[in-house]
Motif scaffolding. Structure first.
Motif, PDB file in Angstrom:
ATOM      1  N   ILE A  66       0.838  -1.195   0.000  1.00 18.35           N
ATOM      2  CA  ILE A  66       0.000   0.000   0.000  1.00 18.35           C
ATOM      3  C   ILE A  66       0.875   1.248   0.000  1.00 18.35           C
ATOM      4  O   ILE A  66       0.598   2.226  -0.708  1.00 18.35           O
ATOM      5  CB  ILE A  66      -0.942   0.012   1.218  1.00 18.35           C
ATOM      6  N   VAL A  67       1.941   1.223   0.801  1.00 14.45           N
ATOM      7  CA  VAL A  67       2.867   2.353   0.863  1.00 14.45           C
ATOM      8  C   VAL A  67       3.377   2.685  -0.531  1.00 14.45           C
ATOM      9  O   VAL A  67       3.359   3.850  -0.958  1.00 14.45           O
ATOM     10  CB  VAL A  67       4.045   2.041   1.808  1.00 14.45           C
ATOM     11  N   GLU A  68       3.833   1.665  -1.251  1.00 15.28           N
ATOM     12  CA  GLU A  68       4.401   1.891  -2.584  1.00 15.28           C
ATOM     13  C   GLU A  68       3.337   2.403  -3.560  1.00 15.28           C
ATOM     14  O   GLU A  68       3.566   3.364  -4.296  1.00 15.28           O
ATOM     15  CB  GLU A  68       5.026   0.602  -3.124  1.00 15.28           C
ATOM     16  N   GLU A  69       2.185   1.759  -3.556  1.00 14.06           N
ATOM     17  CA  GLU A  69       1.150   2.118  -4.529  1.00 14.06           C
ATOM     18  C   GLU A  69       0.505   3.461  -4.213  1.00 14.06           C
ATOM     19  O   GLU A  69       0.029   4.153  -5.107  1.00 14.06           O
ATOM     20  CB  GLU A  69       0.100   1.012  -4.605  1.00 14.06           C
ATOM     21  N   ALA A  70       0.488   3.837  -2.925  1.00 12.22           N
ATOM     22  CA  ALA A  70      -0.131   5.105  -2.540  1.00 12.22           C
ATOM     23  C   ALA A  70       0.591   6.290  -3.164  1.00 12.22           C
ATOM     24  O   ALA A  70      -0.017   7.332  -3.442  1.00 12.22           O
ATOM     25  CB  ALA A  70      -0.144   5.246  -1.019  1.00 12.22           C
ATOM     26  N   PRO A 110      -5.077   6.923   1.157  1.00 15.12           N
ATOM     27  CA  PRO A 110      -4.159   5.939   1.731  1.00 15.12           C
ATOM     28  C   PRO A 110      -2.920   6.576   2.357  1.00 15.12           C
ATOM     29  O   PRO A 110      -2.519   6.196   3.461  1.00 15.12           O
ATOM     30  CB  PRO A 110      -3.782   5.061   0.532  1.00 15.12           C
ATOM     31  N   ALA A 111      -2.320   7.534   1.657  1.00 11.34           N
ATOM     32  CA  ALA A 111      -1.107   8.157   2.171  1.00 11.34           C
ATOM     33  C   ALA A 111      -1.389   8.880   3.491  1.00 11.34           C
ATOM     34  O   ALA A 111      -0.596   8.809   4.432  1.00 11.34           O
ATOM     35  CB  ALA A 111      -0.529   9.132   1.147  1.00 11.34           C
ATOM     36  N   ALA A 125       9.239   4.428   7.891  1.00 13.49           N
ATOM     37  CA  ALA A 125      10.404   5.066   7.287  1.00 13.49           C
ATOM     38  C   ALA A 125      10.220   5.197   5.780  1.00 13.49           C
ATOM     39  O   ALA A 125      10.573   6.221   5.181  1.00 13.49           O
ATOM     40  CB  ALA A 125      11.663   4.260   7.598  1.00 13.49           C
ATOM     41  N   ARG A 126       9.630   4.162   5.164  1.00 11.31           N
ATOM     42  CA  ARG A 126       9.411   4.207   3.716  1.00 11.31           C
ATOM     43  C   ARG A 126       8.360   5.258   3.354  1.00 11.31           C
ATOM     44  O   ARG A 126       8.500   5.954   2.350  1.00 11.31           O
ATOM     45  CB  ARG A 126       8.980   2.824   3.223  1.00 11.31           C
ATOM     46  N   VAL A 127       7.322   5.383   4.173  1.00 12.59           N
ATOM     47  CA  VAL A 127       6.307   6.411   3.932  1.00 12.59           C
ATOM     48  C   VAL A 127       6.953   7.793   3.932  1.00 12.59           C
ATOM     49  O   VAL A 127       6.725   8.608   3.035  1.00 12.59           O
ATOM     50  CB  VAL A 127       5.195   6.350   5.002  1.00 12.59           C
TER      51      VAL A 127
END
Length: 197
Positions: A66-70, A110-111, A125-127
């Motif tokens: 979800i993080v990546e796709e957001a 989502p973000a 951290a990735r967000v």
């Protein structure tokens, strides 16, 4: 062999994965990260819990997806909007208008939920990394407009606050074009005034 609802098995799997991610986003936005479990997401997507594990090894792995796709869709939209624009004021305007039109479509849900969620440290951290990368063109435009090469962070935070307020207004039903016009009037005035001081 399970029945598939697509032309190929690969397309079917892509659809199932997308359905799980969308279900997870809905659960995340409504109930928070802790509620994103294989059982809850599978039920929301209309799939068996066992089907979940065919696509994701764990709930944290799903949150990572979800993080990546957001951010992918937002990054793509911003890149397209900024293509061919070189003047800082034009890039600022294109960034703001794109953000608000994305907000009108609910693309930031989502973000926003992820930024507020109690995520595993590596996900959080990735967000923050992706958020920083997404806003890099905005920060560069601010730096160019103000000449604050040494300490542009405060100005960036203030501009970001204005954009966030504009996004909130749009998410509550305000017209994105009207809100963008008003926000950009404030931003251009503030940044231009700062440059001339």
């Amino acid at each position: 062999m399970p029945k598939i609802n697509a032309a190929t098995v690969a397309e079917h799997r892509a659809q199932q994965r997308a359905a799980l991610i969308q279900a997870a986003v809905d659960v995340l936005v409504e109930q928070g990260a802790a509620a994103v479990t294989p059982a809850a997401v599978g039920a929301r997507a209309g799939l068996a819990r066992s089907s979940f594990y065919q696509y994701f090894p764990s709930a944290p792995a799903l949150l990572a997806a979800i993080v990546e796709e957001a951010f992918t869709a937002a990054d793509t939209a911003t890149t397209q909007a900024l293509a061919g624009l070189h003047e800082p004021a034009e890039r600022l305007e294109a960034f703001v208008r794109t953000e608000l039109h994305l907000a009108a479509r609910g693309a930031h849900r989502p973000a926003k939920a992820l930024m507020q969620a109690d995520l595993p440290p590596e996900c959080l951290a990735r967000v923050h990394e992706l958020h920083h990368r997404h806003h890099a063109p905005l920060q560069a435009a601010i730096t160019a407009l103000t000449g604050e090469a040494d300490a542009p962070e405060l100005t960036g935070q203030l501009v970001g606050g204005t954009i966030q307020a504009a996004m909130t207004a749009v998410e509550h039903g305000a017209d994105p074009t009207h809100v963008a016009d008003r926000a950009l009037t404030l931003l251009h005035h503030g940044l231009t005034t700062r440059t001339s001081q």
